[in-house]
Motif scaffolding. Structure first.
Motif, PDB file in Angstrom:
ATOM      1  N   VAL A 254       0.842  -1.188   0.000  1.00  0.00           N
ATOM      2  CA  VAL A 254       0.000   0.000   0.000  1.00  0.00           C
ATOM      3  C   VAL A 254       0.883   1.245   0.000  1.00  0.00           C
ATOM      4  CG1 VAL A 254      -1.588   1.350   1.430  1.00  0.00           C
ATOM      5  CG2 VAL A 254      -2.012  -1.095   1.064  1.00  0.00           C
ATOM      6  N   HIS A 255       1.943   1.203   0.785  1.00  0.00           N
ATOM      7  CA  HIS A 255       2.882   2.306   0.945  1.00  0.00           C
ATOM      8  C   HIS A 255       3.503   2.749  -0.383  1.00  0.00           C
ATOM      9  CE1 HIS A 255       5.777   4.755   3.150  1.00  0.00           C
ATOM     10  NE2 HIS A 255       6.791   4.111   2.605  1.00  0.00           N
ATOM     11  N   ASP A 256       3.756   1.777  -1.273  1.00  0.00           N
ATOM     12  CA  ASP A 256       4.475   2.078  -2.511  1.00  0.00           C
ATOM     13  C   ASP A 256       3.674   2.937  -3.469  1.00  0.00           C
ATOM     14  OD1 ASP A 256       6.647   0.566  -1.639  1.00  0.00           O
ATOM     15  OD2 ASP A 256       5.841  -1.280  -2.485  1.00  0.00           O
ATOM     16  N   ASN A 257       2.348   2.803  -3.445  1.00  0.00           N
ATOM     17  CA  ASN A 257       1.498   3.530  -4.393  1.00  0.00           C
ATOM     18  C   ASN A 257       0.625   4.595  -3.740  1.00  0.00           C
ATOM     19  OD1 ASN A 257       2.242   2.041  -6.815  1.00  0.00           O
ATOM     20  ND2 ASN A 257       1.194   0.294  -5.874  1.00  0.00           N
ATOM     21  N   CYS A 258       0.873   4.866  -2.473  1.00  0.00           N
ATOM     22  CA  CYS A 258       0.055   5.836  -1.736  1.00  0.00           C
ATOM     23  C   CYS A 258       0.292   7.255  -2.239  1.00  0.00           C
ATOM     24  CB  CYS A 258       0.385   5.750  -0.244  1.00  0.00           C
ATOM     25  SG  CYS A 258      -0.553   6.919   0.777  1.00  0.00           S
ATOM     26  N   GLU A 259      -0.785   8.020  -2.378  1.00  0.00           N
ATOM     27  CA  GLU A 259      -0.659   9.405  -2.831  1.00  0.00           C
ATOM     28  C   GLU A 259       0.032  10.295  -1.795  1.00  0.00           C
ATOM     29  OE1 GLU A 259      -4.667   8.560  -1.069  1.00  0.00           O
ATOM     30  OE2 GLU A 259      -3.762   7.908  -2.965  1.00  0.00           O
ATOM     31  N   ARG A 260       0.184   9.814  -0.564  1.00  0.00           N
ATOM     32  CA  ARG A 260       0.889  10.579   0.481  1.00  0.00           C
ATOM     33  C   ARG A 260       2.356  10.174   0.585  1.00  0.00           C
ATOM     34  NH1 ARG A 260      -3.161  12.606   4.674  1.00  0.00           N
ATOM     35  NH2 ARG A 260      -5.205  12.002   3.866  1.00  0.00           N
ATOM     36  N   THR A 294       1.689  -3.563   4.538  1.00  0.00           N
ATOM     37  CA  THR A 294       0.483  -4.154   3.977  1.00  0.00           C
ATOM     38  C   THR A 294       0.554  -4.256   2.458  1.00  0.00           C
ATOM     39  OG1 THR A 294      -0.808  -3.204   5.795  1.00  0.00           O
ATOM     40  CG2 THR A 294      -2.034  -3.968   3.867  1.00  0.00           C
ATOM     41  N   TYR A 295       0.185  -5.413   1.938  1.00  0.00           N
ATOM     42  CA  TYR A 295       0.187  -5.635   0.495  1.00  0.00           C
ATOM     43  C   TYR A 295      -1.253  -5.652  -0.025  1.00  0.00           C
ATOM     44  CZ  TYR A 295       5.160  -6.616   0.622  1.00  0.00           C
ATOM     45  OH  TYR A 295       6.518  -6.495   0.775  1.00  0.00           O
ATOM     46  N   ASN A 296      -1.574  -4.680  -0.879  1.00  0.00           N
ATOM     47  CA  ASN A 296      -2.912  -4.575  -1.455  1.00  0.00           C
ATOM     48  C   ASN A 296      -2.898  -3.482  -2.521  1.00  0.00           C
ATOM     49  OD1 ASN A 296      -5.696  -4.928  -1.858  1.00  0.00           O
ATOM     50  ND2 ASN A 296      -6.100  -5.110   0.328  1.00  0.00           N
ATOM     51  N   ASN A 297      -3.904  -3.472  -3.365  1.00  0.00           N
ATOM     52  CA  ASN A 297      -3.959  -2.459  -4.419  1.00  0.00           C
ATOM     53  C   ASN A 297      -4.956  -1.341  -4.117  1.00  0.00           C
ATOM     54  OD1 ASN A 297      -6.317  -3.908  -4.751  1.00  0.00           O
ATOM     55  ND2 ASN A 297      -5.912  -4.561  -6.843  1.00  0.00           N
ATOM     56  N   CYS A 298      -5.249  -1.118  -2.845  1.00  0.00           N
ATOM     57  CA  CYS A 298      -6.209  -0.085  -2.443  1.00  0.00           C
ATOM     58  C   CYS A 298      -5.908   1.297  -3.036  1.00  0.00           C
ATOM     59  CB  CYS A 298      -6.281   0.009  -0.921  1.00  0.00           C
ATOM     60  SG  CYS A 298      -6.850  -1.488  -0.103  1.00  0.00           S
ATOM     61  N   PRO A 299      -4.643   1.765  -3.054  1.00  0.00           N
ATOM     62  CA  PRO A 299      -4.386   3.111  -3.572  1.00  0.00           C
ATOM     63  C   PRO A 299      -4.688   3.253  -5.062  1.00  0.00           C
ATOM     64  CG  PRO A 299      -2.516   2.302  -2.289  1.00  0.00           C
ATOM     65  CD  PRO A 299      -3.412   1.137  -2.533  1.00  0.00           C
ATOM     66  N   THR A 300      -4.566   2.182  -5.811  1.00  0.00           N
ATOM     67  CA  THR A 300      -4.775   2.265  -7.253  1.00  0.00           C
ATOM     68  C   THR A 300      -6.209   1.917  -7.656  1.00  0.00           C
ATOM     69  OG1 THR A 300      -3.887   0.013  -7.453  1.00  0.00           O
ATOM     70  CG2 THR A 300      -2.368   1.846  -7.853  1.00  0.00           C
TER      71      THR A 300
END
Length: 378
Positions: A254-260, A294-300
């Motif tokens: 989640v951290h890798d693609n987060c807009e923050r 956490t591993y997930n595609n929530c940000p995208t």
């Protein structure tokens, strides 16, 4: 390229087999789309989106489209165990039904306690008939954890008061594949949190079958739909990570693609909900965000027709797609500093600083490499 070519050939063979079988539901998918105001162009855009979601090349989009049209050949049984129904609602609850929702109406959904009209003995009869008619061919989706203590009597279902553990074992035995929908069925979820008086376990822990875990509390509807489409297209489960999650959906943090993320790298953090930093959209790590773990595609993918997700809305990720998240990720609004294995927590104050940033082991690697790259350019 060779692997994609082999996969494409496999998909063509699978769809050719499905074309030879008779539809299990009346009414074509195209007609259903038209009745709900979806054009062929809308459908092809959706197919391209699903193709991208599955990390497949664009030529696969025609295969996705055909798989959706042939989905009425695939029997689906959906069991509800110890759960809150949130996963079912994640899939079907929408003020404006999208194509994904229509797809699940089009699939031959033989049993789903939340949606079906039948009850009591009639519902039990429907389940038994579907299992007999489609033995070895039906897809099983399981929602909820499985209580195992006291011989499973903490969960009894149906007019015959069958225990959940008996039911899942019986139905899974003759399924073509088993999909665990949500964190409860994938890992036990909140039901398995300490002290776990019901002995709740994941579905995979109580059946002798391989499972695919579509984790999340609840999971994104696109991850459920994408998993179904993959199975329809190829007749097998996709590549999985070490926790049996599909890599195409859970392959990145989640951290890798987060807009923050930029604020994290710059050392800009929210320190109190509602402060000026929060208003400026700073990183929520100090407020307990578990995105780095956490591993997930929530940000995208986001939720609610791709409009938002918890971090964008102002609260940190709670790590709900990870095993034992309810115990391991708590307190949800404080960093994991009490667990020294997560080296990042001790250095949150110095993330973004050139020298001390290097101590952010693993999780801060991206920030560190960015700093070094900048130094080299200078």
């Amino acid at each position: 390229m060779d692997s994609h070519a082999a996969l494409f050939e496999l998909g063509q063979k699978r769809l050719a087999e499905l074309r030879k079988t008779k539809p299990l539901r009346e009414g074509s998918f195209q007609k259903k789309l038209e009745q709900n105001g979806f054009t062929r162009r809308d459908f092809m855009i959706w197919s391209a989106t699903i193709t991208s979601l599955l990390a497949l090349p664009l030529p696969f989009s025609t295969m996705v489209a055909e798989a959706a049209e042939l989905s009425d050949r695939v029997p689906l049984i959906w069991l509800s165990l110890a759960e809150c129904t949130g996963c079912s609602e994640s899939l079907v609850r929408s003020t404006t039904p999208d194509i994904s929702t229509l797809l699940f109406e089009h699939v031959s959904l033989e049993y789903q306690e939340v949606l079906m009209a039948a009850a009591g003995d009639q519902a039990e009869e429907n389940l038994d008939n579907a299992m007999k008619a489609y033995k070895g061919k039906y897809l099983l989706a399981a929602e909820g954890a499985v209580p195992t203590a006291n011989n499973g009597t903490f969960l009894t279902l149906g007019s015959q008061a069958e225990t959940g553990i008996s039911l899942i074992k019986r139905v899974a035995a003759d399924a073509a594949a088993v999909i665990c929908v949500g964190t409860c069925s994938s890992y036990g979820g909140i039901q398995a949190a300490r002290p776990n008086p019901t002995g709740a376990k994941s579905v995979g822990a109580v059946i002798d079958r391989p499972v695919i875990n579509v984790a999340g509390c609840p999971p994104n509807p696109a991850n459920i739909t994408g998993t179904l489409m993959y199975y329809i297209m190829f007749g097998r489960l996709p590549a999985l990570d070490i926790f049996n999650r599909p890599k195409w959906a859970y392959g990145a943090r989640v951290h890798d693609n987060c807009e923050r993320r930029g604020h994290f790298d710059a050392g800009e953090f929210v320190t109190e909900f509602g402060d000026d930093n929060a208003k400026q959209g700073y990183c929520l790590f100090k407020m307990g965000c578990k995105g780095p773990y956490t591993y997930n595609n929530c940000p995208t993918e986001r939720f609610n027709s791709h409009t938002s997700w918890p971090v964008l809305a102002g609260h940190g990720c709670i790590g709900c797609s990870e095993p034992n998240f309810w115990d391991d990720m708590a307190d949800f609004e404080k960093p994991l500093s009490r667990q020294p294995v997560h080296g990042l927590d001790a250095t949150a104050d110095t993330i973004g600083a050139v020298i001390l940033g290097v101590t952010a082991v693993g999780i801060g690697a991206h920030a560190v490499s960015s700093i070094f790259a900048k130094k080299v350019e200078e």
